[in-house]
Design a protein around this motif. Structure first.
Motif, PDB file in Angstrom:
ATOM      1  N   GLU A 294      22.108  14.183  34.747  1.00 33.67           N
ATOM      2  CA  GLU A 294      23.245  14.573  35.583  1.00 33.67           C
ATOM      3  C   GLU A 294      24.527  14.039  34.965  1.00 33.67           C
ATOM      4  N   ALA A 295      25.479  14.941  34.760  1.00 29.20           N
ATOM      5  CA  ALA A 295      26.799  14.550  34.271  1.00 29.20           C
ATOM      6  C   ALA A 295      27.805  14.971  35.331  1.00 29.20           C
ATOM      7  N   GLY A 296      27.775  14.281  36.466  1.00 31.39           N
ATOM      8  CA  GLY A 296      28.563  14.695  37.616  1.00 31.39           C
ATOM      9  C   GLY A 296      29.771  13.812  37.841  1.00 31.39           C
ATOM     10  N   ARG A 297      30.801  14.395  38.455  1.00 29.74           N
ATOM     11  CA  ARG A 297      32.013  13.666  38.810  1.00 29.74           C
ATOM     12  C   ARG A 297      32.186  13.686  40.319  1.00 29.74           C
ATOM     13  N   ARG A 298      32.831  12.657  40.837  1.00 31.50           N
ATOM     14  CA  ARG A 298      33.174  12.564  42.243  1.00 31.50           C
ATOM     15  C   ARG A 298      31.931  12.679  43.133  1.00 31.50           C
ATOM     16  N   ILE A 299      31.809  13.759  43.942  1.00 30.60           N
ATOM     17  CA  ILE A 299      30.737  13.826  44.939  1.00 30.60           C
ATOM     18  C   ILE A 299      29.761  14.969  44.678  1.00 30.60           C
ATOM     19  N   ALA A 313      12.445  12.723  41.513  1.00 34.75           N
ATOM     20  CA  ALA A 313      12.780  12.875  40.100  1.00 34.75           C
ATOM     21  C   ALA A 313      13.351  11.580  39.528  1.00 34.75           C
ATOM     22  N   GLU A 314      13.168  11.384  38.231  1.00 34.44           N
ATOM     23  CA  GLU A 314      13.911  10.358  37.509  1.00 34.44           C
ATOM     24  C   GLU A 314      15.253  10.965  37.123  1.00 34.44           C
ATOM     25  N   VAL A 315      16.353  10.293  37.459  1.00 38.35           N
ATOM     26  CA  VAL A 315      17.679  10.832  37.178  1.00 38.35           C
ATOM     27  C   VAL A 315      18.403   9.919  36.200  1.00 38.35           C
ATOM     28  N   VAL A 316      18.847  10.512  35.105  1.00 36.95           N
ATOM     29  CA  VAL A 316      19.683   9.815  34.128  1.00 36.95           C
ATOM     30  C   VAL A 316      21.106  10.320  34.306  1.00 36.95           C
ATOM     31  N   ARG A 317      21.998   9.411  34.578  1.00 33.67           N
ATOM     32  CA  ARG A 317      23.394   9.779  34.812  1.00 33.67           C
ATOM     33  C   ARG A 317      24.220   9.500  33.563  1.00 33.67           C
ATOM     34  N   VAL A 318      24.942  10.507  33.096  1.00 29.95           N
ATOM     35  CA  VAL A 318      25.824  10.359  31.942  1.00 29.95           C
ATOM     36  C   VAL A 318      27.209   9.972  32.438  1.00 29.95           C
ATOM     37  N   GLU A 319      27.725   8.849  31.937  1.00 31.54           N
ATOM     38  CA  GLU A 319      29.049   8.375  32.309  1.00 31.54           C
ATOM     39  C   GLU A 319      29.893   8.194  31.056  1.00 31.54           C
ATOM     40  N   PRO A 320      31.211   8.228  31.191  1.00 33.66           N
ATOM     41  CA  PRO A 320      32.070   8.024  30.019  1.00 33.66           C
ATOM     42  C   PRO A 320      31.939   6.616  29.476  1.00 33.66           C
ATOM     43  N   ALA A 321      32.336   6.449  28.241  1.00 35.31           N
ATOM     44  CA  ALA A 321      32.300   5.120  27.631  1.00 35.31           C
ATOM     45  C   ALA A 321      33.080   4.134  28.495  1.00 35.31           C
ATOM     46  N   GLY A 322      32.458   2.997  28.807  1.00 38.04           N
ATOM     47  CA  GLY A 322      33.075   2.026  29.702  1.00 38.04           C
ATOM     48  C   GLY A 322      32.674   2.206  31.148  1.00 38.04           C
ATOM     49  N   GLY A 323      31.950   3.288  31.449  1.00 39.65           N
ATOM     50  CA  GLY A 323      31.478   3.522  32.811  1.00 39.65           C
ATOM     51  C   GLY A 323      32.435   4.367  33.640  1.00 39.65           C
ATOM     52  N   ASP A 324      31.917   4.940  34.701  1.00 41.54           N
ATOM     53  CA  ASP A 324      32.724   5.764  35.598  1.00 41.54           C
ATOM     54  C   ASP A 324      33.797   4.886  36.263  1.00 41.54           C
ATOM     55  N   PRO A 325      35.081   5.276  36.206  1.00 45.65           N
ATOM     56  CA  PRO A 325      36.135   4.463  36.832  1.00 45.65           C
ATOM     57  C   PRO A 325      35.920   4.254  38.333  1.00 45.65           C
ATOM     58  N   LEU A 326      35.205   5.176  38.991  1.00 48.19           N
ATOM     59  CA  LEU A 326      34.982   5.045  40.428  1.00 48.19           C
ATOM     60  C   LEU A 326      34.055   3.891  40.775  1.00 48.19           C
ATOM     61  N   ARG A 327      33.413   3.298  39.774  1.00 49.68           N
ATOM     62  CA  ARG A 327      32.598   2.100  40.027  1.00 49.68           C
ATOM     63  C   ARG A 327      33.454   0.943  40.558  1.00 49.68           C
ATOM     64  N   GLY A 328      34.745   0.967  40.268  1.00 53.56           N
ATOM     65  CA  GLY A 328      35.608  -0.140  40.675  1.00 53.56           C
ATOM     66  C   GLY A 328      36.372   0.108  41.964  1.00 53.56           C
ATOM     67  N   GLY A 346      19.991   3.791  41.899  1.00 55.36           N
ATOM     68  CA  GLY A 346      18.673   4.170  41.394  1.00 55.36           C
ATOM     69  C   GLY A 346      18.672   5.087  40.191  1.00 55.36           C
ATOM     70  N   LYS A 347      19.852   5.523  39.749  1.00 56.83           N
ATOM     71  CA  LYS A 347      19.923   6.363  38.555  1.00 56.83           C
ATOM     72  C   LYS A 347      20.010   5.493  37.306  1.00 56.83           C
ATOM     73  N   ARG A 348      19.396   5.950  36.230  1.00 58.88           N
ATOM     74  CA  ARG A 348      19.546   5.263  34.952  1.00 58.88           C
ATOM     75  C   ARG A 348      20.840   5.736  34.311  1.00 58.88           C
ATOM     76  N   ILE A 349      21.630   4.811  33.787  1.00 62.40           N
ATOM     77  CA  ILE A 349      22.963   5.136  33.278  1.00 62.40           C
ATOM     78  C   ILE A 349      22.951   5.155  31.751  1.00 62.40           C
ATOM     79  N   VAL A 350      23.514   6.209  31.188  1.00 57.72           N
ATOM     80  CA  VAL A 350      23.750   6.302  29.753  1.00 57.72           C
ATOM     81  C   VAL A 350      25.222   6.630  29.562  1.00 57.72           C
TER      82      VAL A 350
END
Length: 585
Positions: A294-299, A313-328, A346-350
C-alpha cells in the motif's frame, strides 16, 4: 438497478457470476450489500434473510447493553453526531444514512472475503457484521486521538471563527482547497486580508482534516463577501488555490458522467493470465497468506490497506524517505501520532524515495512479490513513475492493482485536487447533510475519504475473487466521487426528510437522541422540561415509557472508557477499533 461497470469482455466472467444472494428488500444496510454483490454478478433470489451462496449474513444493530439501535441512535451513541457537529458547535445528525451505507459496504466486504476463503479451500461459515463496529471504523482517527491523555486540542476546537464554505458577494457558496501555505497566503493577500488573520486561518484550515473543526477568522469570511465570485476565482487561480462551488444533487445528476457517480462504485478489468492464490488453512482469516503493498496518503488509501489487514492480509506500507510526515501529528502515542496509528498500526513499513530510480526499484520489487498493490496518488503519477498496472503485467501477471482516486474519470486534467471536502461540494452532498432550512455545507468529518477507502477495499476483495475464479490479474478503479454516489444513489427516490425528533435533545448535562418512529407527543410529555433533567434521568423516564433513546457521545474518545464497548474497542496506548466482522464455521 444501477449500471454495473465490471467489464472484461467475457460472458459470465463477473466476479460473482453464478453466486446467489437473498435478502435486502427493506433495510438500507442490507440493500446496499445485496446491490453491490448484484453489481458484481451475483444472482438475486427473492427476499428472506440476507445470505450469500447459502451462507447467512447477519447485520447486528445491538449495542453493548442490549438495546436495538437504528441510524440516528448509532450516529449519536458512537460519536458521529459529535464529530459532524464540531464545526457548528453542537451535535448534529448527518442527513444521509451514512451508518447504514457503511454497514452495508462492510457486509459486502465480509461476504466477498467469505467467498474468497471458500475458493481458497476453507469451508464457508456464517458471517456476522456489527453495525456499531462498522460505524466506529469511520471514527477510527477521532477515537484514537480522543483516547490519548492530552486528547484533542480543545483550544483549537474552540477558537472563534466560522468553518468553510465561503460565500461571495453575489451569493455563490464555495469551498477552497490548497495543501500548501504559500498559495493560501498569496490568495488572501490579493483579497486584502491582514497577515495575522491569514496565518490563523491557515492553521484552522490545514487542521480541519484531523479535527473536523475549522474556525476560520470572521474577517476572512467578511472579506470574501465583498468580492464577486468571478473575482474570487480569478485571484484564487493566480495564487494556485482551487475553488469549487457547492453544487446540488440535481447539478451532479445533470453531469455528462452520471454512471461515474451513480453506477458501480468501482471499475474492475482483467489483465493477464495467472495461477491460483495459495490455499487457506482452516481457522485463518480470509486474506491470510496474501501480501498487500500500500502506497497510500492521508485516509482513503491507508484505510483500504487497514481493512485488508483486519481481514488477515500482510500489509507493507510504502512511505517517503524519513517516514510519513503525518506520523508527527499530535496527539502522540510514544513517538507516533495516535491518528496515524489508527489506520496504520500493524503494517510493515518500507521507506522509498520515489523521485530516485533506487526508490522506484524498491517499490517495484515489493509489488512484483505482492498479491495486491493499492495507492491513491495524484492522477498520472503512477504512470510517470513507471508503477502503473501495465508496468507489472509481465513481472506479476496475477497482481490485483487498485487505484483509489479523487475523481475517477469524471473530470479533466484541470480538475481541482480530489480531496474530501472539494468532492463533497462537487457531488452536491451539502444540501443533504445539514438540517432543512440551513445553507448547504459539507461535513468536516472526513465522510468521503473514509467511505472511499471502504469502497476501495470492497473492490479489491471483489477483484481477488475474480482473480481466483478467472485465473487472471485484475485492476480496480474507485474514487471519492464514486463513494459519494453510493451515499446519494437512493436520494432521488427517497430524499432525506428531517423529522422533529432528528435533532438531538438538549438536557442539563448533554444531549440525547430517540429512535426513529418515536411519538413526539409522548417524548414531549415524558420529558416536559428537558433542560431541568440530567441525561440519566431523561433516559430513565423515556425507557419507562417504552421509548428507545441514547446519550449523545460528546467525543469519540469517551467510548474508550466504557466497558460495554470492549467487543468493539481495544486499548494499546490509545483506542483502536476491532474488526466489525465475525466469521464462524
Amino acid at each position: 438497478m444501477r449500471k454495473a461497470l465490471v467489464r472484461d469482455g467475457r460472458v459470465g466472467s463477473s466476479p460473482l457470476a453464478g453466486v446467489t444472494v437473498t435478502g435486502g428488500a427493506s433495510a438500507r444496510a442490507e440493500s446496499i450489500c445485496v446491490e453491490h454483490l448484484a453489481l458484481l454478478g451475483a444472482d438475486r433470489s427473492g427476499d428472506g434473510p440476507l445470505a450469500v451462496a447459502g451462507v447467512p449474513v447477519d447485520l447486528l444493530w445491538g449495542d453493548g447493553v442490549g438495546r436495538m439501535l437504528d441510524e440516528a441512535t448509532v450516529q449519536a451513541a458512537y460519536g458521529l453526531m459529535a464529530v459532524h457537529g464540531r464545526a457548528v458547535g453542537i451535535p448534529t445528525r448527518l442527513g444521509v444514512d451514512y451508518v447504514s451505507t457503511v454497514a452495508g459496504v462492510a457486509a459486502a466486504q465480509g461476504a466477498l472475503a467469505g467467498v474468497l476463503a471458500g475458493l481458497r479451500g476453507q469451508q464457508p461459515g456464517a458471517l456476522a457484521v456489527s453495525v456499531p463496529g462498522s460505524a466506529l471504523l469511520t471514527m477510527s482517527q477521532y477515537l484514537a486521538a480522543g483516547s490519548v491523555a492530552d486528547g484533542e486540542d480543545a483550544g483549537e476546537l474552540r477558537t472563534p471563527g466560522l468553518p468553510p464554505p465561503f460565500v461571495s458577494a453575489d451569493g455563490v457558496i464555495f469551498e477552497a482547497e490548497t495543501l500548501d501555505p504559500e498559495p493560501w497566503r498569496r490568495w488572501w493577500t490579493a483579497l486584502g486580508a491582514e497577515p495575522g488573520d491569514v496565518a490563523r486561518g491557515w492553521r484552522a484550515f490545514v487542521l480541519r482534516y484531523a479535527t473536523a473543526s475549522a474556525p476560520i477568522p470572521l474577517a476572512l469570511h467578511e472579506i470574501v463577501r465583498r468580492w464577486p465570485f468571478a473575482e474570487v476565482q480569478a485571484t484564487a487561480a493566480a495564487a494556485q488555490v482551487a475553488i469549487q462551488p457547492v453544487r446540488s444533487l440535481a447539478d451532479r445528476r445533470a453531469d455528462a458522467d452520471p454512471d461515474g457517480g451513480f453506477g458501480s462504485p468501482w471499475r474492475i478489468t482483467y489483465t493477464s493470465p495467472a495461477g491460483a492464490l495459495p490455499a487457506l488453512m482452516p481457522g485463518r482469516l480470509p486474506l491470510h497468506g496474501l501480501l498487500v503493498v500500500e502506497a497510500g496518503r492521508r485516509i482513503q488509501g491507508p484505510l483500504a490497506g487497514h481493512v485488508l489487514r483486519l481481514l488477515g492480509a500482510e500489509v507493507v506500507r510504502v512511505e517517503p524517505a524519513g517516514g510519513d510526515p503525518l506520523r508527527g501529528m499530535p496527539p502522540m502515542v510514544g513517538d507516533c501520532s495516535a491518528r496515524f496509528l489508527a489506520l496504520n498500526r500493524g503494517k510493515r513499513i518500507v521507506e522509498a524515495d520515489l523521485r530516485s530510480p533506487g526508490g522506484r526499484d524498491t517499490v517495484r520489487k515489493l509489488v512484483d512479490e505482492a498479491d495486491v498493490f493499492l495507492h491513491n496518488w495524484a492522477p498520472g503519477k503512477a504512470a510517470e513513475l513507471g508503477l502503473d498496472s501495465d508496468d507489472f503485467v509481465e513481472t506479476n501477471p496475477g497482481l490485483v492493482y487498485a487505484y483509489a482516486s479523487g475523481w475517477g474519470d469524471a473530470r479533466g486534467t484541470d480538475a481541482p485536487p480530489g480531496t474530501d471536502f472539494v468532492a463533497q461540494a462537487y457531488a452536491g452532498l451539502g444540501e443533504q447533510l445539514r438540517p432543512a432550512g440551513t445553507p448547504p455545507a459539507g461535513s468536516l468529518m472526513t465522510l468521503l475519504d473514509v467511505l472511499g477507502g471502504l469502497v476501495c477495499a470492497e473492490g479489491v476483495l471483489a477483484a481477488l475473487v475474480a482473480r481466483q475464479r478467472q485465473g487472471r490479474g485484475q485492476r480496480v478503479d474507485s474514487s471519492l466521487l464514486s463513494a459519494a454516489g453510493v451515499l446519494q444513489a437512493p436520494l432521488s427516490e427517497h430524499p432525506p426528510v428531517w423529522e422533529p425528533l432528528d435533532a438531538p435533545i438538549a438536557v442539563a448535562d448533554g444531549h440525547l437522541v430517540v429512535a426513529a418512529g418515536s411519538d413526539p407527543a409522548t417524548v414531549d410529555g415524558v420529558l416536559n422540561d428537558p433542560a431541568t433533567l440530567s441525561v440519566t434521568a431523561a433516559l430513565d423516564r423515556l425507557a419507562r415509557a417504552g421509548v428507545t433513546a441514547v446519550r449523545v457521545c460528546a467525543d469519540p474518545g469517551d467510548l474508550a472508557m466504557d466497558s460495554s464497548h470492549v467487543d468493539l474497542i481495544e486499548i494499546d496506548g490509545c483506542a483502536f477499533v476491532r474488526p466489525p466482522w465475525r466469521f464462524t464455521s
